[in-house]
Motif scaffolding. Structure first.
Motif, mmCIF file in Angstrom:
data_model
loop_
_atom_site.group_PDB
_atom_site.id
_atom_site.type_symbol
_atom_site.label_atom_id
_atom_site.label_comp_id
_atom_site.label_asym_id
_atom_site.label_seq_id
_atom_site.Cartn_x
_atom_site.Cartn_y
_atom_site.Cartn_z
ATOM 1 N N HIS A 348 2.327 8.799 92.486
ATOM 2 C CA HIS A 348 3.429 9.091 91.575
ATOM 3 C C HIS A 348 3.882 10.546 91.730
ATOM 4 O O HIS A 348 3.618 11.381 90.884
ATOM 5 C CB HIS A 348 3.015 8.778 90.120
ATOM 6 N N HIS A 350 7.221 13.073 92.664
ATOM 7 C CA HIS A 350 8.670 13.214 92.785
ATOM 8 C C HIS A 350 9.009 14.341 93.754
ATOM 9 O O HIS A 350 8.219 15.269 93.926
ATOM 10 C CB HIS A 350 9.281 13.511 91.417
ATOM 11 N N HIS A 380 12.741 8.583 91.413
ATOM 12 C CA HIS A 380 13.363 7.664 90.454
ATOM 13 C C HIS A 380 14.353 6.718 91.119
ATOM 14 O O HIS A 380 14.939 7.039 92.144
ATOM 15 C CB HIS A 380 14.094 8.459 89.370
ATOM 16 N N GLU A 418 9.621 5.049 91.726
ATOM 17 C CA GLU A 418 9.345 4.848 90.315
ATOM 18 C C GLU A 418 10.554 4.090 89.811
ATOM 19 O O GLU A 418 11.586 4.673 89.502
ATOM 20 C CB GLU A 418 9.167 6.156 89.538
ATOM 21 N N ASP A 534 2.123 12.077 88.313
ATOM 22 C CA ASP A 534 3.512 12.190 87.864
ATOM 23 C C ASP A 534 4.022 13.610 88.130
ATOM 24 O O ASP A 534 4.553 14.281 87.241
ATOM 25 C CB ASP A 534 3.632 11.843 86.371
ATOM 26 N N HIS A 536 6.170 16.668 89.393
ATOM 27 C CA HIS A 536 7.540 17.066 89.691
ATOM 28 C C HIS A 536 7.552 18.384 90.454
ATOM 29 O O HIS A 536 8.588 19.020 90.619
ATOM 30 C CB HIS A 536 8.371 17.156 88.409
HETATM 31 ZN ZN LIG Z 1 7.645 10.061 87.132
#
Ligand SMILES: [Zn+2]
Ligand SMILES: [Zn+2]
Length: 578
Positions: A348, A350, A380, A418, A534, A536
């Motif tokens: 996960h 980005h 995304h 995602e 997750d 970023h």
């Molecule tokens: Zn995410």
């Protein structure tokens, strides 16, 4: 405090910067902005890993994040001479004790000045004593009414401090680490351990607790009271001390001799009910328990106590009195809980293709530097327009880029998404596209406020989709900001157990979703997990440690975590098509 020729260490410099920040804040107006910069500076300096002297010597202060030229020059002055021209100027403008006293609501700077001149008051304790003795009502401009109001305010303030907000785990860690480093500098200190809810890896921390081992515990307390960021001492004894720091964090330090250390660490770490239950147990002989080989030196010392009580060692994250004591007495506590060292791949992540800060290559290199075998790039999907979701032609470009980066790195890049779970429960992207990914995280990013029945149906529909998917940040909570959304979690878990799906344990410290009690429900149904970051940004790959902490709180074992598998086995386990 500072003498002219003395060099200041990083903690003393941070304290001075903190004082400058507080005084600038009191000045108000545009000085407020400057105040913010000094506050940041104090935090950066207190937490720095490099030697302050080296950095000053190399003139490289400004290369540190958040430190500009003006700030750097004050830090250099403070470090080399023990003084700061800015601080000297500000102190002249205010009476002593202004920072502490100005925290009392309704007390203006002018009044503080008057109180100082008439009664020599420079602390909140002196203020309270003077008010209780009726000396303030005698002053011109005060009177009995304002004295009473002052007393009311002070007692109300004490009450509200008790129910103060809690810190997010990563924030608590950032506060605790410099304290630990500082305590280690104390004379005769042999060990310092972080205890309390931070050691139990709770989502939020009310009090940062530390246990310090020294031959002379009282010297530790004295040393700690000189920690520069302390603004208030709440209570103090020979062996312990509770304080409030400039940023509002509460810290409790317990100092013990080496003999008392194991028990002190256990009582300072466990939840109150875990500790209470343990203390009721009697020493039991004859029962044999093995001490796991993976324990730290402090844990080995704790294990001796658990062993004496006839039970297995209980890892800190489990000490909540939720069945762990009974399981440990019966020898049934799992001894293969997942650890950070078991994680083989970052899931996960980005990139700049959606709302991430770093490129595919930068993320891959960062994962490789952390010793990972694989990384899943999961930007995304188009519905997440606010996050710059990846359209179909961008997707082709990203896949080409992933292939190009793969030529340069050893870590295996996996193509993922995602994908939004849209309102009717379908996944964003048509099936023919979904089937081409290596891995799919399916998450909800909109319409959180559906009623429970509709939300349950939406998620059930998503989980029943034929492609394999990982349910991302499952219940959508944002810690201290947004509660989990309404749905029938048990029903959804029942469906997942029979579908091609796994559950994400999201390591973002603001999410940490799903929460431990639901993780345990999922485990009962033999559902598999992915511990994700997750991320970023490249730095956020570190989120994995928070995810592992929450997983352990849910008693998750190594064999239940898909990204503890080798690259090949992971790819096979999460492949969208059967
Ligand atoms: Zn995410
Ligand atoms: Zn998301």
């Amino acid at each position: 405090m500072a003498t002219k020729t003395k060099r200041l260490d990083k903690f003393a410099v941070a304290a001075a910067l903190q004082e400058i920040a507080a005084l600038l804040e009191l000045k108000g107006g545009t000085d407020r902005f400057k105040s913010h910069a000094y506050q940041t500076g104090a935090r950066v300096i207190a937490a720095m890993r490099e030697d302050l002297g080296d950095v000053v010597g190399a003139k490289s202060l400004t290369s540190m994040r958040g430190i500009g030229n003006a700030l750097a020059s004050q830090i250099e002055q403070l470090h080399l001479t023990g003084e700061s021209s800015v601080l000297r100027g500000l102190r002249k403008d205010f009476p002593p004790g202004i920072v502490e006293l100005s925290s009392v609501p309704g007390l203006s700077i002018k009044k503080i000045q008057m109180l100082h001149e008439a009664l020599g008051i420079s602390t909140v304790a002196q203020l309270k004593a003077a008010a209780e003795a009726g000396r303030i009502s005698e002053l011109k401009g005060f009177g009995p009414k304002s004295e009473q109001r002052l007393l009311d305010t002070l007692s109300e303030q004490r009450r509200s401090e008790k129910r103060e907000r809690r810190l997010h785990i990563h924030h608590a860690e950032r506060v605790a680490e410099p304290i630990r480093d500082y305590l280690r500098l104390g004379k005769g200190v042999s060990e310092v351990e972080i205890a309390g809810s931070l050691r139990r890896r709770k989502e939020t921390v009310g009090v940062i607790r530390l246990v310090v081992v020294a031959k002379k515990p009282s010297a530790v307390v004295k040393h700690f009271l000189n920690f520069p960021l302390i603004i208030q001492v709440v209570s103090q004894s020979e062996r312990s001390c509770d304080v409030v720091l400039a940023e509002g964090a509460k810290v409790s330090v317990t100092a013990v001799t080496p003999e008392d250390f194991p028990l002190a660490l256990i009582t300072e770490t466990g939840s109150p009910s875990h500790v209470a239950k343990l203390l009721k147990l009697k020493t039991r002989r004859g029962k044999k328990t093995k001490t796991p080989t993976t324990l730290s030196p402090s844990e080995v010392k704790e294990a001796v106590i658990y062993k004496r009580l006839g039970m297995q060692f209980i890892p800190a994250e489990l000490r909540e009195d939720q069945g762990e004591i009974e399981a440990a007495l019966a020898g049934k506590l799992p001894e293969d809980l997942i650890t950070s060292g078991d994680i083989q791949g970052m899931v996960h992540c980005h990139t700049t293709y959606s709302d991430g800060k770093h490129s595919v290559e930068a993320m891959a290199m960062a994962a490789e530097a952390l010793g990972m075998k694989y990384i899943t790039i999961t930007d995304h999907s188009p519905t997440a327009f606010y996050a710059g979701g990846v359209t179909l032609d961008q997707l082709q470009r990203q896949w080409d880029e992933i292939a190009a980066v793969q030529e340069k790195v050893k870590v295996r890049l996996l193509r993922g998404t995602e994908s939004d779970i849209v309102a009717d429960g379908h996944l964003d992207y048509p099936d023919r596209i979904l089937e081409q990914f290596d891995v799919i995280v399916a998450s909800i990013h909109s319409r959180y406020k559906m009623d429970s029945e509709k939300m349950t149906k939406r998620i059930v529909t998503a989980m029943r989709q034929p492609v394999f998917k990982i349910w991302g940040h499952a219940l959508g909570r944002l810690i201290e900001r947004r509660p989990p959304f309404e749905c029938d979690v048990e029903k959804i878990l029942d469906v997942i157990a029979e579908s091609r799906a796994a559950i994400e344990i999201n390591g973002d410290p603001f999410r940490l979703d799903m929460e431990p009690r639901w993780i345990r429900e999922a485990r009962k149904r033999k559902i598999k997990f992915v511990i994700s970051v997750d991320a970023h940004s490249a730095g956020a790959l570190n989120n994995v440690v928070y995810g592992v902490g929450i997983a352990r709180r849910g008693w998750v074992r190594k064999g239940e975590v898909l990204n503890a598998l080798s690259t090949k086995a992971f790819q096979k386990a999460v492949r969208p098509t059967a």
